[in-house]
Design a protein around this motif. Structure first.
Motif, short mmCIF file in Angstrom:
data_model
loop_
_atom_site.label_atom_id
_atom_site.label_comp_id
_atom_site.label_asym_id
_atom_site.label_seq_id
_atom_site.Cartn_x
_atom_site.Cartn_y
_atom_site.Cartn_z
N UNK A 26 4.98 19.57 7.48
CA UNK A 26 6.01 19.05 6.56
C UNK A 26 7.09 18.19 7.21
N UNK A 27 7.22 18.24 8.55
CA UNK A 27 8.20 17.37 9.21
C UNK A 27 7.73 15.93 9.27
N UNK A 28 6.45 15.72 8.97
CA UNK A 28 5.89 14.37 9.01
C UNK A 28 5.93 13.77 7.60
N UNK A 29 6.68 12.68 7.44
CA UNK A 29 6.81 12.03 6.14
C UNK A 29 5.73 10.96 5.99
N UNK A 53 9.59 1.89 -4.84
CA UNK A 53 10.24 1.81 -6.16
C UNK A 53 9.27 1.20 -7.19
N UNK A 54 8.60 0.15 -6.79
CA UNK A 54 7.62 -0.49 -7.67
C UNK A 54 6.49 0.49 -8.02
N UNK A 55 6.03 1.26 -7.00
CA UNK A 55 4.96 2.24 -7.22
C UNK A 55 5.42 3.34 -8.18
N UNK A 56 6.70 3.76 -8.06
CA UNK A 56 7.23 4.81 -8.95
C UNK A 56 7.16 4.33 -10.40
N UNK A 57 7.52 3.06 -10.62
CA UNK A 57 7.48 2.49 -11.99
C UNK A 57 6.05 2.44 -12.51
N UNK A 105 0.81 -1.23 0.00
CA UNK A 105 0.00 0.00 0.00
C UNK A 105 0.84 1.28 0.00
N UNK A 106 1.80 1.41 -0.97
CA UNK A 106 2.67 2.59 -0.95
C UNK A 106 1.94 3.89 -1.31
N UNK A 107 0.88 3.80 -2.14
CA UNK A 107 0.16 5.01 -2.57
C UNK A 107 -1.29 4.92 -2.09
N UNK A 108 -1.69 5.89 -1.26
CA UNK A 108 -3.06 5.90 -0.75
C UNK A 108 -3.80 7.11 -1.31
N UNK A 109 -5.11 7.13 -1.09
CA UNK A 109 -5.91 8.29 -1.50
C UNK A 109 -5.42 9.55 -0.78
N UNK A 110 -4.93 9.37 0.47
CA UNK A 110 -4.46 10.53 1.23
C UNK A 110 -3.20 11.15 0.60
N UNK A 111 -2.34 10.31 0.03
CA UNK A 111 -1.17 10.85 -0.68
C UNK A 111 -1.65 11.70 -1.86
N UNK A 118 3.98 12.91 -7.87
CA UNK A 118 3.92 11.63 -7.15
C UNK A 118 5.14 10.77 -7.48
N UNK A 119 5.48 10.71 -8.77
CA UNK A 119 6.66 9.92 -9.19
C UNK A 119 7.92 10.46 -8.50
N UNK A 120 8.04 11.79 -8.49
CA UNK A 120 9.20 12.42 -7.87
C UNK A 120 9.27 12.07 -6.37
N UNK A 121 8.13 12.15 -5.66
CA UNK A 121 8.10 11.80 -4.22
C UNK A 121 8.46 10.34 -3.99
N UNK A 122 7.93 9.46 -4.84
CA UNK A 122 8.22 8.02 -4.69
C UNK A 122 9.70 7.74 -4.92
N UNK A 123 10.30 8.44 -5.89
CA UNK A 123 11.73 8.23 -6.16
C UNK A 123 12.60 8.78 -5.03
N UNK A 124 12.18 9.91 -4.44
CA UNK A 124 12.93 10.50 -3.30
C UNK A 124 12.59 9.79 -1.99
N UNK A 125 11.54 8.95 -2.03
CA UNK A 125 11.05 8.22 -0.84
C UNK A 125 10.64 9.16 0.28
N UNK A 126 10.03 10.28 -0.11
CA UNK A 126 9.55 11.24 0.90
C UNK A 126 8.32 11.98 0.37
#
Length: 365
Positions: free
Chosen positions: A328-331, A342-346, A273-279, A313-321
């Motif tokens: 903003x201090x909460x990742x 990584x799989x989600x970024x692809x 569940x790497x990508x949720x509606x909240x993201x 979203x792709x950029x955030x997934x690649x940076x893992x943040x």
């Protein structure tokens, strides 16, 4: 290079496809969820009615108003969260000093006696109202209520968690979260918001959002995972659900979110569940800052906004943040495995490439 006329033609083609997709796929998702909510809320209301009989301090706040249930959040088409608002926070001070990102504590005000609180037995020796103790008591009450309520054959408590989670008809999961509403105050950890010198959100909307305030939830927090100190269990999680809803009014923002959620459910519902509606909602709020003029949220811009959010979203997934919009201090990716991200970024890149290169891609997505 595209001349404005070609650009307009491309935009109107994209808008036609998006409206068609909205009318078919998105509306189907919406009506399915609306039907599920009715079914699920009937059961939850019945369970909470039983809880209230046993313990009048836990009064059900799950009521229907203008066709929607107050305090209900859709996590996914089969997963929901119901916030149960508690009374009498008054004798406590709200303290968020940033030691726990995304959390705060409730401390007995100076000069106030424990006995003045409705929640006296949940106050720790140091004078904190313990989120964990309240939840533990509530969990016991809900377990008993599940055995007594009229839906007892179709509702089960989920074990192996400190959260209060119900499985309904073996298909749906509902988390019931005790909470306090904090109106008219704004947390120090979100004091930087809004960013100065950009025209969105309008000062009137900012004032409205800050007056509305936020909620304090009794639930496990990402920032508490792996921490040993006892205070973590006593802390409350900050939630800005109402504020986020207000900010997304106007223009095609809500429509944009519905489209993103549908694309997420169909193409980015992945292991871990790497990508949720909240993201998706969080990135939409950041997109509102990047495109602060109302004209940029007119219908013809819908395609551009969706593509922009997916690229982010792709950029955030690649940076893992993925920073929380207000905190903003909460990742929001904390606790997700690098391989799942990584799989989600692809997958997100495949989806975005399809949308960018094929004007008719939505017919098959």
């Amino acid at each position: 290079m595209l001349v404005p006329q070609d650009m307009m033609a491309a935009q109107s083609k994209m808008l036609y496809q998006l409206n068609k997709y909205y009318g078919e796929r998105v509306q189907l998702r919406k009506s399915g969820i609306a039907k599920t909510i009715r079914e699920v809320c009937r059961v939850v209301q019945d369970v909470l009615k039983e809880v209230e009989v046993q313990e009048p301090r836990f009064i059900s706040s799950l009521t229907e108003c203008n066709g929607r249930f107050e305090g209900l959040d859709v996590i996914s088409p089969t997963e929901f969260e119901v916030v149960l608002y508690l009374n009498q926070m008054g004798v406590f001070n709200f303290v968020d000093d940033g030691t726990l990102p995304g959390c705060a504590v409730l401390k007995l005000s100076d000069g106030r006696k424990r006995s003045m609180s409705l929640w006296v037995e949940f106050i720790t020796a140091s004078g904190y109202l313990s989120a964990r103790k309240i939840r533990s008591r509530f969990q016991t009450l809900v377990a008993q209520a599940c055995d007594k309520c009229s839906y007892r054959d179709s509702v089960k408590m989920i074990a192996d968690t400190t959260e209060v989670k119900l499985r309904i008809r073996e298909r749906y999961v509902v988390q019931i979260t005790p909470a306090f509403k904090c109106s008219g105050v704004w947390p120090r950890s979100a004091a930087h918001w809004p960013i100065p010198h950009i025209p969105w959100p309008h000062p009137n909307l900012v004032a409205e959002v800050k007056t509305e305030g936020f909620d304090l939830l009794s639930k496990e927090s990402l920032s508490m995972q792996g921490k040993q100190s006892a205070m973590e269990g006593d802390a409350w999680v900050l939630s800005f659900l109402e504020a986020e809803g207000r900010l997304l009014q106007g223009g095609c923002r809500k429509k944009c979110l519905s489209l993103l959620k549908t694309l997420r459910d169909r193409h980015l519902d992945l292991p871990g569940n790497p990508v949720t509606s909240y993201h998706m909602k969080t990135l939409l709020l950041y997109e509102c800052e990047k495109h602060p003029r109302e004209i940029e949220w007119d219908e013809p811009c819908l395609g551009d906004r969706i593509n922009g959010i997916l690229l982010q979203l792709i950029s955030c997934l690649q940076c893992r943040r993925c920073p929380h919009y207000f905190l903003p201090n909460l990742d929001l990716f904390k606790g997700k495995s690098p391989s799942a991200l990584e799989n989600a970024a692809k997958q997100a890149w495949r989806l975005t490439r399809e949308l960018l290169t094929n004007t008719r891609s939505l017919e098959k997505l």
